[in-house]
Design a protein around this motif. Structure first.
Motif, mmCIF file in Angstrom:
data_model
loop_
_atom_site.group_PDB
_atom_site.id
_atom_site.type_symbol
_atom_site.label_atom_id
_atom_site.label_comp_id
_atom_site.label_asym_id
_atom_site.label_seq_id
_atom_site.Cartn_x
_atom_site.Cartn_y
_atom_site.Cartn_z
ATOM 1 N N UNK A 37 115.326 2.709 10.087
ATOM 2 C CA UNK A 37 114.268 2.307 11.245
ATOM 3 C C UNK A 37 115.094 1.185 12.278
ATOM 4 N N UNK A 38 114.612 1.741 13.380
ATOM 5 C CA UNK A 38 115.320 1.022 14.564
ATOM 6 C C UNK A 38 114.176 1.095 15.769
ATOM 7 N N UNK A 39 114.134 0.145 16.619
ATOM 8 C CA UNK A 39 113.732 0.046 18.143
ATOM 9 C C UNK A 39 114.483 0.106 19.140
ATOM 10 N N UNK A 40 114.028 0.838 20.071
ATOM 11 C CA UNK A 40 114.950 0.975 21.347
ATOM 12 C C UNK A 40 114.464 -0.586 22.075
ATOM 13 N N UNK A 41 115.415 -0.697 23.177
ATOM 14 C CA UNK A 41 114.994 -2.028 24.141
ATOM 15 C C UNK A 41 113.616 -1.877 24.501
ATOM 16 N N UNK A 42 112.954 -0.559 24.801
ATOM 17 C CA UNK A 42 111.766 -0.732 25.421
ATOM 18 C C UNK A 42 110.531 -0.585 24.421
ATOM 19 N N UNK A 43 110.875 -0.697 23.064
ATOM 20 C CA UNK A 43 110.022 -0.710 22.104
ATOM 21 C C UNK A 43 109.717 0.663 21.355
ATOM 22 N N UNK A 44 110.399 1.637 21.754
ATOM 23 C CA UNK A 44 110.034 2.836 21.047
ATOM 24 C C UNK A 44 110.913 3.064 19.638
ATOM 25 N N UNK A 45 109.840 3.307 18.589
ATOM 26 C CA UNK A 45 110.242 3.209 17.313
ATOM 27 C C UNK A 45 111.145 4.700 17.113
ATOM 28 N N UNK A 46 112.152 4.443 16.311
ATOM 29 C CA UNK A 46 113.196 5.377 16.130
ATOM 30 C C UNK A 46 113.436 5.367 14.450
ATOM 31 N N UNK A 47 113.356 6.906 13.820
ATOM 32 C CA UNK A 47 113.627 6.478 12.473
ATOM 33 C C UNK A 47 114.668 7.918 12.211
ATOM 34 N N UNK A 48 115.847 7.667 11.424
ATOM 35 C CA UNK A 48 116.840 8.701 11.137
ATOM 36 C C UNK A 48 116.545 8.759 9.695
ATOM 37 N N UNK A 49 116.748 10.246 9.289
ATOM 38 C CA UNK A 49 116.747 10.285 7.820
ATOM 39 C C UNK A 49 117.604 11.495 7.790
ATOM 40 N N UNK A 50 118.258 11.619 6.331
ATOM 41 C CA UNK A 50 119.247 12.729 5.853
ATOM 42 C C UNK A 50 118.119 13.532 4.812
ATOM 43 N N UNK A 51 118.243 14.814 4.955
ATOM 44 C CA UNK A 51 117.464 15.492 4.033
ATOM 45 C C UNK A 51 118.574 16.605 3.497
ATOM 46 N N UNK A 52 118.420 16.806 1.952
ATOM 47 C CA UNK A 52 118.982 17.687 1.424
ATOM 48 C C UNK A 52 118.441 18.975 1.170
#
Length: 100
Positions: A20-35
């Motif tokens: 999980x992270x947030x952009x400077x403008x406050x937009x949430x971003x989630x990265x996942x790896x799916x097998x």
């Protein structure tokens, strides 16, 4: 004539907890790896063969927050979306992408 459809469905397991992270403008971003896994019987040897593919998936905004809150390593997921290939240039000016 149809323009084409860009749709993908993935059913697999998370390889690790969401990043999980947030952009400077406050937009949430989630990265996942799916097998995802395939299995088949080799025609020549008769042995069972298995292959695992890894897929990187990115979520934004409220959906990213839900992913970060509820999904954990090993969770089985069903994802519908579209494929978007990212491209960039490295320091030497060569075009790069995450796909081989």
């Amino acid at each position: 004539m149809a323009r084409g459809i860009n749709k993908v469905i993935l059913v697999g397991n998370l390889g690790k907890d969401p990043d999980m992270r947030y952009t400077p403008s406050g937009v949430a971003v989630a990265n996942i790896a799916v097998a995802t896994s395939d299995s088949w019987k080799d025609k020549q040897t008769g042995e069972q063969q298995d292959r695992t593919e890894w897929h990187r998936v990115v979520f934004f905004n409220r959906l990213a927050e839900v992913v970060g809150e509820y999904l954990k390593k090993g969770a089985q997921v069903y994802i519908e979306g579209r494929i978007q290939t990212r491209k960039w240039q490295d320091q030497s000016g060569q075009d790069r992408s995450p796909r081989k």
